[in-house]
Design a protein around this motif. Sequence first.
Motif, PDB file in Angstrom:
ATOM      1  N   VAL A  39      43.208  19.782   1.154  1.00 45.43           N
ATOM      2  CA  VAL A  39      44.032  18.643   1.053  1.00 45.43           C
ATOM      3  C   VAL A  39      45.363  18.849   1.980  1.00 45.43           C
ATOM      4  O   VAL A  39      45.875  18.043   2.991  1.00 45.43           O
ATOM      5  N   PRO A  40      46.243  20.105   1.656  1.00 43.82           N
ATOM      6  CA  PRO A  40      47.317  20.264   2.708  1.00 43.82           C
ATOM      7  C   PRO A  40      46.940  20.405   4.141  1.00 43.82           C
ATOM      8  O   PRO A  40      47.740  20.142   4.979  1.00 43.82           O
ATOM      9  N   HIS A  41      45.800  21.054   4.479  1.00 44.20           N
ATOM     10  CA  HIS A  41      45.615  21.292   5.799  1.00 44.20           C
ATOM     11  C   HIS A  41      45.257  19.822   6.447  1.00 44.20           C
ATOM     12  O   HIS A  41      45.786  19.416   7.621  1.00 44.20           O
ATOM     13  N   ASN A  42      44.536  18.893   5.820  1.00 44.71           N
ATOM     14  CA  ASN A  42      44.325  17.501   6.298  1.00 44.71           C
ATOM     15  C   ASN A  42      45.361  16.693   6.217  1.00 44.71           C
ATOM     16  O   ASN A  42      45.604  15.782   7.236  1.00 44.71           O
ATOM     17  N   ALA A  43      46.540  16.833   5.399  1.00 42.64           N
ATOM     18  CA  ALA A  43      47.686  16.291   5.463  1.00 42.64           C
ATOM     19  C   ALA A  43      48.554  16.659   6.767  1.00 42.64           C
ATOM     20  O   ALA A  43      48.984  15.739   7.332  1.00 42.64           O
ATOM     21  N   ALA A  44      48.557  17.811   7.161  1.00 47.57           N
ATOM     22  CA  ALA A  44      49.103  18.279   8.367  1.00 47.57           C
ATOM     23  C   ALA A  44      48.583  17.790   9.534  1.00 47.57           C
ATOM     24  O   ALA A  44      49.188  17.340  10.535  1.00 47.57           O
ATOM     25  N   ARG A  45      46.964  17.731   9.553  1.00 44.70           N
ATOM     26  CA  ARG A  45      46.492  17.276  10.790  1.00 44.70           C
ATOM     27  C   ARG A  45      46.511  15.528  10.790  1.00 44.70           C
ATOM     28  O   ARG A  45      46.833  15.068  11.911  1.00 44.70           O
ATOM     29  N   GLU A 107      55.777  26.200   9.960  1.00 43.41           N
ATOM     30  CA  GLU A 107      56.104  26.735  11.333  1.00 43.41           C
ATOM     31  C   GLU A 107      56.026  25.381  12.272  1.00 43.41           C
ATOM     32  O   GLU A 107      56.324  25.621  13.482  1.00 43.41           O
ATOM     33  N   ALA A 108      55.903  23.997  11.763  1.00 47.39           N
ATOM     34  CA  ALA A 108      55.614  23.231  12.845  1.00 47.39           C
ATOM     35  C   ALA A 108      56.915  22.895  13.139  1.00 47.39           C
ATOM     36  O   ALA A 108      57.339  22.384  14.549  1.00 47.39           O
ATOM     37  N   ARG A 109      57.861  23.224  12.682  1.00 44.52           N
ATOM     38  CA  ARG A 109      59.559  22.967  12.987  1.00 44.52           C
ATOM     39  C   ARG A 109      59.878  23.990  14.269  1.00 44.52           C
ATOM     40  O   ARG A 109      60.617  23.541  14.975  1.00 44.52           O
ATOM     41  N   TRP A 110      58.928  25.011  14.422  1.00 40.67           N
ATOM     42  CA  TRP A 110      59.356  25.812  15.716  1.00 40.67           C
ATOM     43  C   TRP A 110      58.241  25.546  16.868  1.00 40.67           C
ATOM     44  O   TRP A 110      58.324  26.066  17.857  1.00 40.67           O
ATOM     45  N   TYR A 111      57.553  24.413  16.943  1.00 42.50           N
ATOM     46  CA  TYR A 111      56.460  24.156  17.849  1.00 42.50           C
ATOM     47  C   TYR A 111      57.026  23.106  18.701  1.00 42.50           C
ATOM     48  O   TYR A 111      57.308  21.614  18.073  1.00 42.50           O
ATOM     49  N   GLU A 123      57.708  31.897  14.968  1.00 44.23           N
ATOM     50  CA  GLU A 123      56.088  32.033  14.984  1.00 44.23           C
ATOM     51  C   GLU A 123      55.968  30.653  14.880  1.00 44.23           C
ATOM     52  O   GLU A 123      56.271  29.877  14.040  1.00 44.23           O
ATOM     53  N   CYS A 124      54.855  29.940  15.467  1.00 45.99           N
ATOM     54  CA  CYS A 124      54.162  28.711  15.272  1.00 45.99           C
ATOM     55  C   CYS A 124      52.582  28.873  15.264  1.00 45.99           C
ATOM     56  O   CYS A 124      52.006  27.715  15.277  1.00 45.99           O
ATOM     57  N   GLY A 125      52.190  29.952  15.607  1.00 40.37           N
ATOM     58  CA  GLY A 125      50.685  29.913  15.781  1.00 40.37           C
ATOM     59  C   GLY A 125      49.961  29.678  14.507  1.00 40.37           C
ATOM     60  O   GLY A 125      48.522  29.122  14.946  1.00 40.37           O
ATOM     61  N   HIS A 126      50.412  30.101  13.518  1.00 41.59           N
ATOM     62  CA  HIS A 126      49.414  29.523  12.126  1.00 41.59           C
ATOM     63  C   HIS A 126      49.341  28.148  12.116  1.00 41.59           C
ATOM     64  O   HIS A 126      48.453  27.559  12.049  1.00 41.59           O
ATOM     65  N   TYR A 127      50.490  27.312  12.623  1.00 38.92           N
ATOM     66  CA  TYR A 127      50.536  25.861  12.450  1.00 38.92           C
ATOM     67  C   TYR A 127      49.558  25.299  13.404  1.00 38.92           C
ATOM     68  O   TYR A 127      48.880  24.571  13.026  1.00 38.92           O
ATOM     69  N   THR A 128      49.738  25.837  14.559  1.00 37.68           N
ATOM     70  CA  THR A 128      48.980  25.224  15.727  1.00 37.68           C
ATOM     71  C   THR A 128      47.462  25.482  15.525  1.00 37.68           C
ATOM     72  O   THR A 128      46.582  24.576  16.042  1.00 37.68           O
ATOM     73  N   GLU A 166      46.288  25.925  26.400  1.00 39.44           N
ATOM     74  CA  GLU A 166      45.943  24.681  25.780  1.00 39.44           C
ATOM     75  C   GLU A 166      46.531  24.100  24.712  1.00 39.44           C
ATOM     76  O   GLU A 166      47.226  24.808  23.849  1.00 39.44           O
ATOM     77  N   LYS A 167      46.900  22.917  24.636  1.00 39.43           N
ATOM     78  CA  LYS A 167      47.648  22.229  23.490  1.00 39.43           C
ATOM     79  C   LYS A 167      46.766  22.089  22.196  1.00 39.43           C
ATOM     80  O   LYS A 167      45.537  21.759  22.545  1.00 39.43           O
ATOM     81  N   PRO A 168      47.239  22.279  21.191  1.00 38.18           N
ATOM     82  CA  PRO A 168      46.685  21.856  19.932  1.00 38.18           C
ATOM     83  C   PRO A 168      46.131  20.484  19.615  1.00 38.18           C
ATOM     84  O   PRO A 168      44.953  20.348  19.067  1.00 38.18           O
ATOM     85  N   TYR A 169      46.748  19.603  20.183  1.00 38.99           N
ATOM     86  CA  TYR A 169      46.407  18.103  20.006  1.00 38.99           C
ATOM     87  C   TYR A 169      47.104  17.354  21.104  1.00 38.99           C
ATOM     88  O   TYR A 169      47.562  17.874  21.728  1.00 38.99           O
TER      89      TYR A 169
END
Length: 169
Positions: A39-45, A107-111, A123-128, A166-169
Amino acid sequence: MSTLLHILLFLCVGAATATATATATASARSSSLAAQFLVPHNAARAAVGERQLVWDERIARYARWYAAQRRDDCALEHSDGPYGENIFWGSGTGWTPSDAVQAWVGEARWYNPRSNACAYGQECGHYTQMVWRKSLRLGCAVVVCDGGRGMFMTCNYDPPGNYFGEKPY
């Protein structure tokens, strides 16, 4: 003879019922854990327009196997396996899957999508990895570290992401 047959039949049915109940309980726990991660993964996506991940039991088995390897030391070490991977450790035993995922989402705030880079020193790699467009399947696991020293969680993504350039999205 007929009484003995009835007793054996009763024992067989009872054992089969107990096995089915245990399997159903384990399956319900697995479904609940899957939802707590998905659920939280898919909300972020969804927030960045990416399609939802689906739970993959094969990947979850891998995650459970690796989490069990970390139970004794709870070291934040990656498995170096075939999947993309996020890992989390929290002191004590009150952590939830949502806590781990929210730490990664934070970590999205750092990407910076324009530069496709993390802010300097952040760090933002977990988010990406979470929002990586090509990742479609997810499997995660949780273990309590020996002696209750903390909790270790891992999520694995297939196909993996975070490829340089490569960009994540």
